[in-house]
Design a protein around this motif. Sequence first.
Motif, PDB file in Angstrom:
ATOM      1  N   PRO A   1       0.991  -0.785  -0.072  1.00 18.45           N
ATOM      2  CA  PRO A   1       0.186   0.179  -0.365  1.00 18.45           C
ATOM      3  C   PRO A   1       1.010   1.193  -0.170  1.00 18.45           C
ATOM      4  O   PRO A   1       0.739   1.783  -0.009  1.00 18.45           O
ATOM      5  N   ALA A   2       1.870   1.256   1.287  1.00 17.15           N
ATOM      6  CA  ALA A   2       2.759   2.510   0.669  1.00 17.15           C
ATOM      7  C   ALA A   2       3.096   2.632  -1.191  1.00 17.15           C
ATOM      8  O   ALA A   2       3.455   4.260  -1.130  1.00 17.15           O
ATOM      9  N   LEU A   3       4.005   1.793  -1.654  1.00 17.93           N
ATOM     10  CA  LEU A   3       4.740   2.084  -2.643  1.00 17.93           C
ATOM     11  C   LEU A   3       3.272   2.532  -3.555  1.00 17.93           C
ATOM     12  O   LEU A   3       3.536   3.014  -4.870  1.00 17.93           O
ATOM     13  N   THR A   4       2.286   1.749  -3.914  1.00 15.13           N
ATOM     14  CA  THR A   4       1.082   2.186  -4.697  1.00 15.13           C
ATOM     15  C   THR A   4       0.970   4.300  -3.912  1.00 15.13           C
ATOM     16  O   THR A   4       0.525   4.606  -5.340  1.00 15.13           O
ATOM     17  N   ASP A   5       1.306   4.674  -3.186  1.00 13.83           N
ATOM     18  CA  ASP A   5       0.537   5.782  -3.328  1.00 13.83           C
ATOM     19  C   ASP A   5       1.970   6.357  -3.669  1.00 13.83           C
ATOM     20  O   ASP A   5       2.263   7.803  -3.630  1.00 13.83           O
ATOM     21  N   VAL A   6       3.388   6.250  -3.414  1.00 11.10           N
ATOM     22  CA  VAL A   6       4.453   6.002  -4.175  1.00 11.10           C
ATOM     23  C   VAL A   6       4.260   6.552  -5.269  1.00 11.10           C
ATOM     24  O   VAL A   6       4.409   7.495  -6.291  1.00 11.10           O
ATOM     25  N   MET A   7       3.986   6.176  -6.244  1.00  8.50           N
ATOM     26  CA  MET A   7       3.435   4.949  -7.942  1.00  8.50           C
ATOM     27  C   MET A   7       2.314   6.703  -8.037  1.00  8.50           C
ATOM     28  O   MET A   7       2.140   6.539  -8.879  1.00  8.50           O
ATOM     29  N   GLY A   8       1.643   6.866  -6.752  1.00  4.26           N
ATOM     30  CA  GLY A   8       0.195   7.607  -7.228  1.00  4.26           C
ATOM     31  C   GLY A   8       0.836   9.205  -7.208  1.00  4.26           C
ATOM     32  O   GLY A   8       0.133   9.719  -7.717  1.00  4.26           O
ATOM     33  N   GLY A   9       1.991   8.612  -6.113  1.00  3.19           N
ATOM     34  CA  GLY A   9       2.475  10.719  -6.263  1.00  3.19           C
ATOM     35  C   GLY A   9       1.608  11.561  -5.105  1.00  3.19           C
ATOM     36  O   GLY A   9       1.918  12.437  -4.301  1.00  3.19           O
ATOM     37  N   GLN A  10       0.771  10.474  -4.163  1.00  9.41           N
ATOM     38  CA  GLN A  10       0.544  11.100  -2.759  1.00  9.41           C
ATOM     39  C   GLN A  10       1.574  11.391  -1.466  1.00  9.41           C
ATOM     40  O   GLN A  10       1.603  12.084  -1.256  1.00  9.41           O
ATOM     41  N   ILE A  11       2.649  10.200  -1.757  1.00 10.56           N
ATOM     42  CA  ILE A  11       4.013  10.400  -1.908  1.00 10.56           C
ATOM     43  C   ILE A  11       5.126  10.543  -2.021  1.00 10.56           C
ATOM     44  O   ILE A  11       5.348   9.900  -2.997  1.00 10.56           O
ATOM     45  N   GLN A  12       5.143  10.736  -1.425  1.00 11.36           N
ATOM     46  CA  GLN A  12       7.299  11.104  -3.393  1.00 11.36           C
ATOM     47  C   GLN A  12       8.450  10.298  -2.827  1.00 11.36           C
ATOM     48  O   GLN A  12       8.597  10.059  -3.728  1.00 11.36           O
ATOM     49  N   PHE A  13       8.644  10.199  -1.810  1.00 13.26           N
ATOM     50  CA  PHE A  13       9.829   9.004  -1.298  1.00 13.26           C
ATOM     51  C   PHE A  13       9.431   8.074  -0.174  1.00 13.26           C
ATOM     52  O   PHE A  13       7.990   8.278   0.853  1.00 13.26           O
ATOM     53  N   MET A  14      10.609   6.803  -0.276  1.00 13.70           N
ATOM     54  CA  MET A  14       9.796   5.857   0.605  1.00 13.70           C
ATOM     55  C   MET A  14      11.720   5.067   0.961  1.00 13.70           C
ATOM     56  O   MET A  14      12.391   4.987  -0.354  1.00 13.70           O
ATOM     57  N   PHE A  15      11.933   4.904   2.050  1.00 13.74           N
ATOM     58  CA  PHE A  15      12.693   3.253   1.710  1.00 13.74           C
ATOM     59  C   PHE A  15      12.304   1.633   2.062  1.00 13.74           C
ATOM     60  O   PHE A  15      11.029   1.618   2.601  1.00 13.74           O
ATOM     61  N   ASP A  16      12.198   1.723   1.266  1.00 15.28           N
ATOM     62  CA  ASP A  16      11.700   0.785   0.842  1.00 15.28           C
ATOM     63  C   ASP A  16      12.272  -0.797   0.681  1.00 15.28           C
ATOM     64  O   ASP A  16      13.712  -0.932   0.121  1.00 15.28           O
ATOM     65  N   GLY A  17      12.454  -2.389   1.287  1.00 10.85           N
ATOM     66  CA  GLY A  17      13.051  -3.430   1.354  1.00 10.85           C
ATOM     67  C   GLY A  17      13.277  -3.541  -0.448  1.00 10.85           C
ATOM     68  O   GLY A  17      12.285  -3.406  -2.003  1.00 10.85           O
ATOM     69  N   MET A  18      14.958  -4.402  -0.701  1.00  8.33           N
ATOM     70  CA  MET A  18      14.733  -4.257  -2.077  1.00  8.33           C
ATOM     71  C   MET A  18      14.152  -5.444  -3.404  1.00  8.33           C
ATOM     72  O   MET A  18      13.704  -5.316  -3.687  1.00  8.33           O
ATOM     73  N   GLY A  19      13.346  -6.437  -2.221  1.00  4.50           N
ATOM     74  CA  GLY A  19      12.167  -7.145  -2.524  1.00  4.50           C
ATOM     75  C   GLY A  19      10.933  -7.194  -3.829  1.00  4.50           C
ATOM     76  O   GLY A  19      11.092  -7.044  -4.819  1.00  4.50           O
TER      77      GLY A  19
END
Length: 330
Positions: free
Chosen positions: A195-213
């Motif tokens: 869900p976090a990456l969905t919002d990054v892709m959608g532009g609601q959130i700008q950045f994230m530290f996410d796992g490589m997987g």
Amino acid sequence: MNFRSPTFTRRACVAALLCALPVTQALAQSAWPTKQPIRLIVPAPAGGASDMIARTVAESIRHDLKQAVIVENKPGAGGIISVETMLGAPRDGYMLVLSPNSLVTENPYSYSFRYDPFKDLAPIAEVASVPLVLVADPKLPVKNVADVVAYVKAHPGKISYASYSPGTLSHIKGMQFNKAAGLDMEHVGYKGSPPALTDVMGGQIQFMFDGMGTALPLAKTGKIRPLAVTSAARSPFMPDVPTLAEAGYPNLTQIMGTSVWSTPDVPADIRNRMRQLLLKAVASAEVKSQLAALGMDAGNPAQTEAELQTMLKTENERTGKALKAMNYKP
């Protein structure tokens, strides 16, 4: 000739039963697992990095034991839901938790546990490790870490970063980056990476530290933009992406491990057998290949239980110091 039947007193019968009890218990333990499926409880949603690791490991164990191994997702509350599910089950080795090591190294600083993570949980083996990746909405005009710093400073009070759960390494790295670069990004916590990456892709959130997987497949298709990795060296899965140390932030170097836990009172022979199954899995070319396809490294089969426990306690202390230095409040 007369034959007299032996006379058994009640005391003799009881003594005989008591003597037989350890043998009966040993036979029951040595028969593990035969009566029901083994359950791996994962404190993350389906599709996340932990879920993918669990399903890879579960398939290897299922193949070796010819026994059903079920992955159950119980995300949220920093792993509390998953752990309390296991703590409420019989201590017979049929229910285990597979989780990022943040379960004991980071989450105790953000959640109120009704259990002691180092007394009520016992790690069996670390099965995978992975760096985090600083990723961005690909529509943003940023190509590297320096661009991120400039962009955030040009938009004070308007930029957010996601984490896959509050208090985890994903959150902590954002806090540390904020402090090291003098930024004011606002944290937004989620229940898992998807869900976090969905919002990054959608532009609601700008950045994230996410796992490589979970970041790798989206980066390959251009849905997110990878900017830096938290490992000490560049990842072979993203060789063109620099490390945070290369970008000028060596103190942010850190990788994330994933381990399997039981309770310490699960019979030792069952824990040992599960450990051998896990070590066989992470040493196999098939599991290594499957984890590599997810951007992850398999666990180190040579690592002992004592070494794993020591490492987890050291990381817990390191996290505590980092959070204290940033005046972190859960």
